[in-house]
Enzyme design. Structure first.
Site, PDB file in Angstrom:
ATOM      1  N   GLN A 109       0.854  -1.184   0.000  1.00  0.00           N
ATOM      2  CA  GLN A 109       0.000   0.000   0.000  1.00  0.00           C
ATOM      3  C   GLN A 109       0.888   1.232   0.000  1.00  0.00           C
ATOM      4  O   GLN A 109       1.570   1.525   0.972  1.00  0.00           O
ATOM      5  CB  GLN A 109      -0.919   0.002   1.216  1.00  0.00           C
ATOM      6  CG  GLN A 109      -1.931   1.146   1.200  1.00  0.00           C
ATOM      7  CD  GLN A 109      -2.777   1.166   2.454  1.00  0.00           C
ATOM      8  OE1 GLN A 109      -2.284   1.502   3.529  1.00  0.00           O
ATOM      9  NE2 GLN A 109      -4.043   0.801   2.324  1.00  0.00           N
ATOM     10  N   TYR A 179      -6.396  10.475   3.759  1.00  0.00           N
ATOM     11  CA  TYR A 179      -4.975  10.620   3.468  1.00  0.00           C
ATOM     12  C   TYR A 179      -4.814  11.770   2.462  1.00  0.00           C
ATOM     13  O   TYR A 179      -5.788  12.395   2.068  1.00  0.00           O
ATOM     14  CB  TYR A 179      -4.420   9.306   2.934  1.00  0.00           C
ATOM     15  CG  TYR A 179      -4.043   8.308   4.008  1.00  0.00           C
ATOM     16  CD1 TYR A 179      -4.907   8.025   5.062  1.00  0.00           C
ATOM     17  CD2 TYR A 179      -2.821   7.657   3.988  1.00  0.00           C
ATOM     18  CE1 TYR A 179      -4.564   7.122   6.063  1.00  0.00           C
ATOM     19  CE2 TYR A 179      -2.463   6.747   4.976  1.00  0.00           C
ATOM     20  CZ  TYR A 179      -3.340   6.496   6.010  1.00  0.00           C
ATOM     21  OH  TYR A 179      -3.001   5.606   6.999  1.00  0.00           O
ATOM     22  N   ARG A 356     -10.302  -7.862   9.349  1.00  0.00           N
ATOM     23  CA  ARG A 356     -10.470  -8.456  10.676  1.00  0.00           C
ATOM     24  C   ARG A 356     -10.696  -9.961  10.621  1.00  0.00           C
ATOM     25  O   ARG A 356     -10.248 -10.696  11.515  1.00  0.00           O
ATOM     26  CB  ARG A 356     -11.640  -7.776  11.391  1.00  0.00           C
ATOM     27  CG  ARG A 356     -11.377  -6.355  11.823  1.00  0.00           C
ATOM     28  CD  ARG A 356     -12.657  -5.635  12.187  1.00  0.00           C
ATOM     29  NE  ARG A 356     -13.518  -5.442  11.023  1.00  0.00           N
ATOM     30  CZ  ARG A 356     -14.714  -4.849  11.057  1.00  0.00           C
ATOM     31  NH1 ARG A 356     -15.181  -4.418  12.212  1.00  0.00           N
ATOM     32  NH2 ARG A 356     -15.420  -4.689   9.968  1.00  0.00           N
TER      33      ARG A 356
END
Length: 407
Positions: A109, A179, A356
């Site tokens: 990423q 971001y 998760r």
């Protein structure tokens, strides 16, 4: 262009069968989404970080994504984040080699945190689309200049070059969660009066410029994707209508191999991304005293909103993007069952991304593919969120014992 619908001749792919992401062959259509691992205390690849990704790679995931690889020092969320460069290249190459030995692919990423960066921790002030106060550093974030934007674009290219040299297979450009690129897209964070502000076409310029520059650098050596927002979840954030229009812009540019559809804001509304329980006490206890004190105020207490969890909670919004573009899409958001994965394929999505679920069960994909389970066991308590600040790094606190290896 519109995506194929259920009545078309499109063959529904098997989520557990081999596929391609751009030029890259992958063993199946599952992706471990980027979630900060908390395993780089010196800003370098550690064996702990490698083991973190080896667990899900050995557990059957098609692509595992290394999170928060910053393109510049001020683009780190905090000082422990890896900055892509010559000094971090050897560790990244060692990690890519280890992942490849399992048969999985590895993505990086690539991002610049913008206003989500902690300037006090980094030792250099953060930048954003417009000047704003930082709740993380209690400093003012300055508005990026034209020179900054040119420098950051070059930094994305340099970072991409490092990951290609390291043997990574996929570059994920971070365009979501408030971001830097996302701060330009959100009208509430981008109050500029120049050519980088105003209509979406202007606000999307940085995203498109970065994607184009990276693609020109890497060609077909790797797949290039982007994480984009379906909705930021706050007033003044990117709306779903704008997300659809932005996706169409990116498709028309032809620079990306896929979009990963996310949502929420790390700065303004993180629980919009996670859904489920909000671990307020655990989060406050893990934060620096300054932030911990701020979380006790009314504004701070409202930071972690509660959104009920439901399987594939971004699906409805994601389908609007699916109907508007034909490029490959990755569905994200609480995916834990074989049924939902298969439904995603039926609806025209090309990959499914999980966070998760595979943190709780690193071998979940192998279990589902073999029919040993039809669902993961993650309860979405979100108590894993504050663990990014722990000595052990990001982990599921429900699991007994410190070992996150495949059981």
């Amino acid at each position: 262009m519109t995506a194929p619908d259920a009545d078309s001749a499109r063959a529904v792919p098997d989520v557990f069968a081999p596929a391609h992401l751009g030029p890259v062959p992958v063993r199946n259509r599952t992706v471990k989404a980027a979630t900060f691992e908390g395993a780089t205390p010196e800003g370098q690849v550690t064996q702990q970080l490698i083991d973190y990704h080896l667990a899900v790679a050995r557990g059957g995931i098609g692509i595992t994504t290394v999170a928060y690889l910053a393109v510049a020092p001020e683009g780190r969320t905090h000082r422990e984040v890896i900055v892509l460069g010559e000094d971090t290249l050897p560790g990244l190459a060692r990690m890519a080699e280890a992942i490849h030995e399992t048969g999985a692919r590895i993505a990086g990423q690539v991002g610049h945190a913008g206003p989500v960066a902690n300037g006090r921790s980094n030792g250099v002030k953060a930048i954003a689309a417009s000047r704003m106060p930082s709740p993380l550093s209690m400093q003012m974030i300055r508005s990026a200049t034209e020179a900054d934007l040119a420098r950051v674009t070059r930094a994305y290219v340099d970072g991409a070059r490092v990951l290609v040299r390291a043997g990574f297979d996929v570059l994920e450009l971070h365009m979501a969660h408030s971001y830097l690129i996302s701060s330009f897209l959100a009208p509430g964070l981008n109050r500029r009066k120049d050519g980088w502000g105003g209509p979406l076409e202007n606000r999307a310029k940085l995203a498109r410029q970065v994607a184009r520059a990276v693609r020109e650098e890497v060609g077909d050596a790797v797949a290039v994707t982007a994480k984009v927002s379906l909705s930021d979840g706050f007033k003044g954030g990117v709306t779903t209508a704008e997300a659809v229009e932005f996706a169409q812009m990116l498709e028309s540019d032809g620079t990306l191999d896929a979009l990963q559809l996310s949502g929420g804001s790390s700065l303004m509304n993180p629980m919009y991304l996670f859904r489920g329980e909000a671990p307020v006490k655990e989060f406050a206890a893990s934060m620096p005293w300054l932030v911990r004190t701020g979380m006790k105020t009314p504004v701070g207490r409202s930071f972690l909103k509660v959104y009920p969890y439901e399987e594939a909670y971004f699906l409805e919004k994601a389908q609007q993007v699916r109907a508007a573009v034909s490029m490959p899409l990755m569905l994200l958001g609480g995916i834990t069952t074989t049924e939902t994965m298969e439904r995603a394929m039926e609806l025209g999505f090309d990959f499914v991304a999980m966070g998760r679920a595979v943190l709780r069960e690193p071998d979940l994909v192998n279990k589902l593919a073999a029919g040993r389970a039809t669902s993961g066991v993650c309860v979405h308590c979100n108590r894993c969120m504050p663990t990014i600040y722990s000595d052990r790094g990001t982990h599921c606190p429900v699991i007994a014992g410190p070992d996150l290896a495949v059981r």
